[in-house]
Design an enzyme around this catalytic site. Structure first.
Site, short mmCIF file in Angstrom:
data_model
loop_
_atom_site.label_atom_id
_atom_site.label_comp_id
_atom_site.label_asym_id
_atom_site.label_seq_id
_atom_site.Cartn_x
_atom_site.Cartn_y
_atom_site.Cartn_z
CB SER A 224 -0.92 0.00 1.22
OG SER A 224 -0.12 0.17 2.39
CE LYS A 225 -1.83 7.20 -2.33
NZ LYS A 225 -3.23 6.76 -2.29
NE ARG A 226 0.69 0.26 6.09
CZ ARG A 226 1.38 -0.78 6.52
NH1 ARG A 226 2.59 -0.62 6.99
NH2 ARG A 226 0.84 -1.99 6.47
CG HIS A 227 4.43 -1.15 2.14
ND1 HIS A 227 3.17 -1.66 2.00
CD2 HIS A 227 4.90 -1.62 3.31
CE1 HIS A 227 2.89 -2.41 3.04
NE2 HIS A 227 3.91 -2.40 3.85
N GLY A 228 5.67 3.09 0.23
CA GLY A 228 6.39 3.84 -0.79
C GLY A 228 5.73 3.66 -2.13
#
Ligand code: GLU
Length: 469
Positions: free
Chosen positions: A240-244
């Site tokens: 998801s977004k928080r992984h980059g």
């Protein structure tokens, strides 16, 4: 298993980005097609008319082009085939494999609630209705799915996955507004495109059961299914977004090369022993669906960076120069005439340490600086010292004696100079480096001077000496 010539496809929906998971799906389809001498095709699933803008479709084509995996035939657009989808439904109605469902929205809602309460799937009372009872109002068309027994999805990655037919409702094929549904469109398109192997994310495994029933109703050969485990982040959670980065274009923007992504994505869910680095040709040679693992794959940035450094070191400097120039321009760095040649000459001297083309762009900045360079405060202070200044006058003379201006001769000259001064390189090296680079990242001294060339190198030394004269 099919004996038809292999034809694979990816079928992305144009949502505005190309997810890295779609890129991996494309890669596996592409590798399998190339491995078997078959064809790799692209279908744009553009039935969501709001999201399917021309710009969003372009994002997919651009992503595939960048990845080096373009369709072997003109891409198919799903929405344009709606008439053909309706035709297939008409055929199923004709053969009694589908039926008209006249349930109103309210009746359907009531049935849904009842079904939920009774722990069963939705059933329509119109399944076996006598045509004489058909009312005069719009109707949906549903598939007449088998009520008992089981449907087995024979999956090349997951093995046999069994679905109880009692748990599958009669799928809607055409909505009451005449629009075909997703599962129907996929089956008709895959059949008409001659797709033999459906390789896609395992979020579609349930659809495969429904699609199998449609294939059987139409008496069409069911393709080989291969459902790939999803890509997870380094922490094991769904990417998801928080992984980059998630979009293919972001990996491009972050300075990764397409061949890095191909090699890296091939390792996500498939592999050839412990091999970390392999060429496209090797991947094509080795790839087989049966070797895809069914556990989710985790994105590992350190491995990705390591691979990218490998491919940056292998890449043609002219190609890297074009990439670096593009990055510099995006940073509003003025690239003057002659700078490209300078950058091309510098790249081989600095690329060993670059994990991305962004870092490569940082690493060539020192050659583009315009004389006189602004020197770090500290260097200016140090050069005010008369002894060091005198040493730099002697160093300038020693360097100007070097005739063969290249790394080996310059290294040798620096070594001999240190020897003649009776000091270690540490006594003048850091200052020389700052003089040559103005404090920007630079390779070792001989490399920096080789990149700058004789006149520019000596000129930068002269500037520094005159600064403190
Ligand atoms: N359009 C679907 C998606 O983007 C893919 C469907 C398929 O591969 O069958 O997830």
């Amino acid at each position: 298993m099919t004996s038809r010539p292999v034809r694979t496809r990816i079928a992305p929906s144009p949502t505005g980005m190309m997810h890295i998971g779609t890129a991996r799906t494309a890669l596996f389809n592409w590798l399998y097609a190339r491995h078997t001498g078959g064809q790799f095709l692209v279908r744009i699933e553009d039935t969501d008319r709001e999201r399917s803008t021309e710009a969003n479709v372009e994002v997919i084509f651009d992503g595939l082009k960048w990845l080096g995996m373009e369709s072997d035939e003109p891409p198919v657009f799903q929405f344009a085939r709606a008439d053909r989808h309706r035709e297939a439904v008409a055929e199923m109605l004709e053969k009694g494999q589908a039926y008209r469902d006249y349930m109103t929205a309210e009746e359907l809602e009531a049935e849904r609630e009842l079904a939920r309460a009774e722990g069963r799937v939705v059933r329509s009372p119109w399944r076996d209705a006598d045509p004489a009872t058909w009312p005069d109002r719009p109707y949906a068309v549903r598939l007449k799915s088998p009520l008992d027994g089981e449907t087995i999805v024979v999956d090349a990655v997951k093995g046999d996955v069994t679905f109880q037919n009692a748990g599958l409702d009669d799928l809607i094929l055409l909505r009451s507004d005449g629009n075909p549904t997703y599962n129907l469109a996929v089956v008709v398109d895959d059949h008409d495109m001659g797709i033999t192997h459906v390789i896609r994310g395992d979020d579609h495994l349930n659809n495969a059961a429904r699609q199998t029933v449609i294939y059987k109703a139409l008496d069409w050969e069911v393709p080989v299914w291969a459902h790939l485990p999803l890509i997870h982040g380094p922490d094991g959670a769904k990417l998801s977004k928080r992984h980059g980065a998630q979009a293919v274009s972001e990996f491009d923007d972050m300075g990764y090369l397409p061949e890095t992504l191909r090699n890296y994505l091939a390792k996500l869910g498939w592999g050839h022993g412990d091999d970390e680095i392999f060429s496209d040709a090797q991947a094509i040679d080795w790839f087989d669906i049966k070797d895809v693992v069914s556990a989710p794959a985790r994105l590992d940035w350190a491995k990705l960076n390591h691979l990218n450094n490998h491919y940056i070191r292998l890449a043609d400097p002219v190609r890297l120069t074009a990439l670096v120039v593009k990055i510099l321009k995006s940073r509003d760095v003025t690239v003057r005439q002659g700078d490209e040649a300078l950058i091309a000459r510098t790249i081989p001297l600095v690329r060993d340490g670059a994990k991305t083309t962004l870092e490569l762009a940082d690493a060539v900045m020192f050659v583009l600086k315009i004389r006189p360079l602004e020197l770090p405060e500290r260097t200016v202070t140090q050069l005010a010292d008369a002894d060091l200044r005198a040493r730099f006058v002697r160093l300038r003379a020693a360097l100007s004696d070097v005739t063969d201006w290249g790394v080996p001769a310059l290294e040798e000259a620096l070594r001999r100079f240190a020897e003649s001064e009776g000091v270690g390189m540490g006594k003048f090296g850091p200052q020389l480096r700052a003089i040559l680079s103005g404090g920007a990242p630079a390779p070792d001294l001989a490399g920096a001077m080789t990149a700058l060339g004789r006149d520019e190198s000596l000129g930068r030394v002269d500037d520094a000496l005159s600064l403190v004269a």
